[in-house]
Design a protein around this motif. Structure first.
Motif, short mmCIF file in Angstrom:
data_model
loop_
_atom_site.label_atom_id
_atom_site.label_comp_id
_atom_site.label_asym_id
_atom_site.label_seq_id
_atom_site.Cartn_x
_atom_site.Cartn_y
_atom_site.Cartn_z
N ARG A 153 0.85 -1.19 0.00
CA ARG A 153 0.00 0.00 0.00
C ARG A 153 0.88 1.23 0.00
NH1 ARG A 153 -5.12 1.55 1.32
NH2 ARG A 153 -5.72 -0.53 1.95
N ILE A 154 0.59 2.14 -0.94
CA ILE A 154 1.21 3.46 -0.98
C ILE A 154 0.07 4.46 -1.03
CG2 ILE A 154 2.70 5.04 -2.24
CD1 ILE A 154 4.17 2.64 -3.38
N GLY A 155 -0.02 5.29 -0.02
CA GLY A 155 -1.14 6.24 0.04
C GLY A 155 -2.45 5.48 0.12
N ASP A 156 -3.40 5.82 -0.76
CA ASP A 156 -4.70 5.16 -0.78
C ASP A 156 -4.76 3.97 -1.73
OD1 ASP A 156 -5.66 6.99 1.03
OD2 ASP A 156 -6.47 8.34 -0.50
N MET A 157 -3.67 3.71 -2.43
CA MET A 157 -3.66 2.64 -3.43
C MET A 157 -3.03 1.38 -2.84
SD MET A 157 -5.03 3.97 -6.14
CE MET A 157 -4.62 2.75 -7.35
N GLN A 158 -3.70 0.23 -3.08
CA GLN A 158 -3.18 -1.03 -2.58
C GLN A 158 -3.17 -2.04 -3.72
OE1 GLN A 158 -5.27 -2.65 0.77
NE2 GLN A 158 -4.05 -4.51 0.83
N ARG A 159 -2.13 -2.83 -3.79
CA ARG A 159 -2.00 -3.91 -4.76
C ARG A 159 -1.65 -5.17 -3.97
NH1 ARG A 159 -3.92 -0.34 -7.41
NH2 ARG A 159 -3.05 0.60 -9.27
N GLN A 160 -2.16 -6.32 -4.45
CA GLN A 160 -1.79 -7.56 -3.79
C GLN A 160 -1.81 -8.70 -4.80
OE1 GLN A 160 -4.72 -7.68 -0.67
NE2 GLN A 160 -5.95 -9.19 -1.74
N SER A 161 -1.02 -9.73 -4.50
CA SER A 161 -0.99 -10.93 -5.34
C SER A 161 -0.39 -12.07 -4.54
CB SER A 161 -0.15 -10.67 -6.59
OG SER A 161 1.21 -10.68 -6.27
N ARG A 162 -0.46 -13.25 -5.13
CA ARG A 162 0.19 -14.40 -4.49
C ARG A 162 1.68 -14.10 -4.35
NH1 ARG A 162 -2.61 -19.20 -4.14
NH2 ARG A 162 -4.52 -19.25 -5.34
N LEU A 163 2.26 -14.57 -3.30
CA LEU A 163 3.69 -14.37 -3.08
C LEU A 163 4.47 -15.17 -4.12
CD1 LEU A 163 5.82 -13.05 -1.28
CD2 LEU A 163 5.80 -15.13 0.10
N GLN A 164 5.36 -14.47 -4.83
CA GLN A 164 6.19 -15.08 -5.86
C GLN A 164 7.62 -14.62 -5.65
OE1 GLN A 164 4.59 -13.71 -9.58
NE2 GLN A 164 2.54 -14.47 -9.15
N GLN A 165 8.55 -15.29 -6.29
CA GLN A 165 9.95 -14.91 -6.14
C GLN A 165 10.18 -13.52 -6.71
OE1 GLN A 165 12.67 -17.86 -7.52
NE2 GLN A 165 14.47 -16.70 -6.92
N SER A 166 9.48 -13.18 -7.78
CA SER A 166 9.63 -11.85 -8.38
C SER A 166 8.24 -11.33 -8.73
CB SER A 166 10.49 -11.95 -9.64
OG SER A 166 10.54 -10.71 -10.28
N ARG A 167 7.93 -10.13 -8.30
CA ARG A 167 6.61 -9.54 -8.58
C ARG A 167 6.76 -8.03 -8.64
NH1 ARG A 167 2.42 -8.03 -10.61
NH2 ARG A 167 0.37 -8.36 -9.74
N THR A 168 6.18 -7.41 -9.66
CA THR A 168 6.21 -5.96 -9.79
C THR A 168 4.80 -5.42 -9.60
OG1 THR A 168 8.02 -6.11 -11.38
CG2 THR A 168 6.77 -4.05 -11.35
N PHE A 169 4.66 -4.43 -8.75
CA PHE A 169 3.39 -3.74 -8.57
C PHE A 169 3.50 -2.38 -9.26
CE2 PHE A 169 3.33 -6.42 -4.69
CZ PHE A 169 2.14 -7.10 -4.94
#
Length: 173
Positions: free
Chosen positions: A7-23
């Motif tokens: 979460r940065i400010g009011d924006m939140q991103r989520q996904s399954r935990l992976q070795q590499s992930r870009t939000f």
């Protein structure tokens, strides 16, 4: 099953935990700088519920927990009026888009945009004393399948033509 949330400010991103992930976050959020909140979640259980059933009436949902003999019981309802209002809004938006497309197709089919654009070019170039009469005469004279040909100006005499039709008088102080 682990999930990473950022979460940065009011924006939140989520996904399954992976070795590499870009939000990806909008630039406005990135520019705030401040801090980011990272959270790691573990799924304890899951259940799939049909939305149509919830639309009909409130329901008790049993959510079995994966690593225990416990079950979580939730009471769930859907705000039917809000869903129906959202569906109606989307239908109205689609109807407006369809009407706009029909209008555009009609103008294209009858070449009206080309026709009117050509006539308006002639009005600007010739600057008739009664432009409404000029336009109506041009519309009546025009073959229904062909846009009027633009008036041609002798390029050799263009500076004089431009000065006569478009130049503004100079205001000297």
């Amino acid at each position: 099953d682990l999930f990473l949330s950022m979460r940065i400010g009011d924006m939140q991103r989520q996904s399954r935990l992976q070795q590499s992930r870009t939000f990806h976050f909008p630039e406005a959020v990135d520019a705030k700088l401040g801090s980011a909140k990272l959270e790691l979640f573990k799924r304890l259980g899951h259940s799939t519920v049909g939305m149509e059933a919830l639309m009909a009436e409130p329901a008790d949902i049993e959510l079995p927990l994966d690593e225990s003999s416990f079950q979580l019981r939730l009471a769930a309802t859907v705000n039917r009026k809000a869903v129906e209002a959202d569906v109606a809004k989307k239908r109205r938006a689609k109807a407006r888009m369809d009407a706009a497309q029909e209008s555009s197709d009609y103008l294209e089919q009858h070449k009206l945009a080309e026709l009117l654009s050509g006539i308006m070019r002639e009005v600007v170039l010739k600057q008739p004393g009664d432009p409404r009469k000029f336009i109506s005469e041009k519309l009546l004279q025009t073959d229904s399948d062909v846009a009027p040909k633009p008036t041609q100006v002798d390029v050799a005499d263009f500076p004089a033509y431009y000065a006569a039709h478009f130049s503004q008088p100079r205001l000297d102080a």
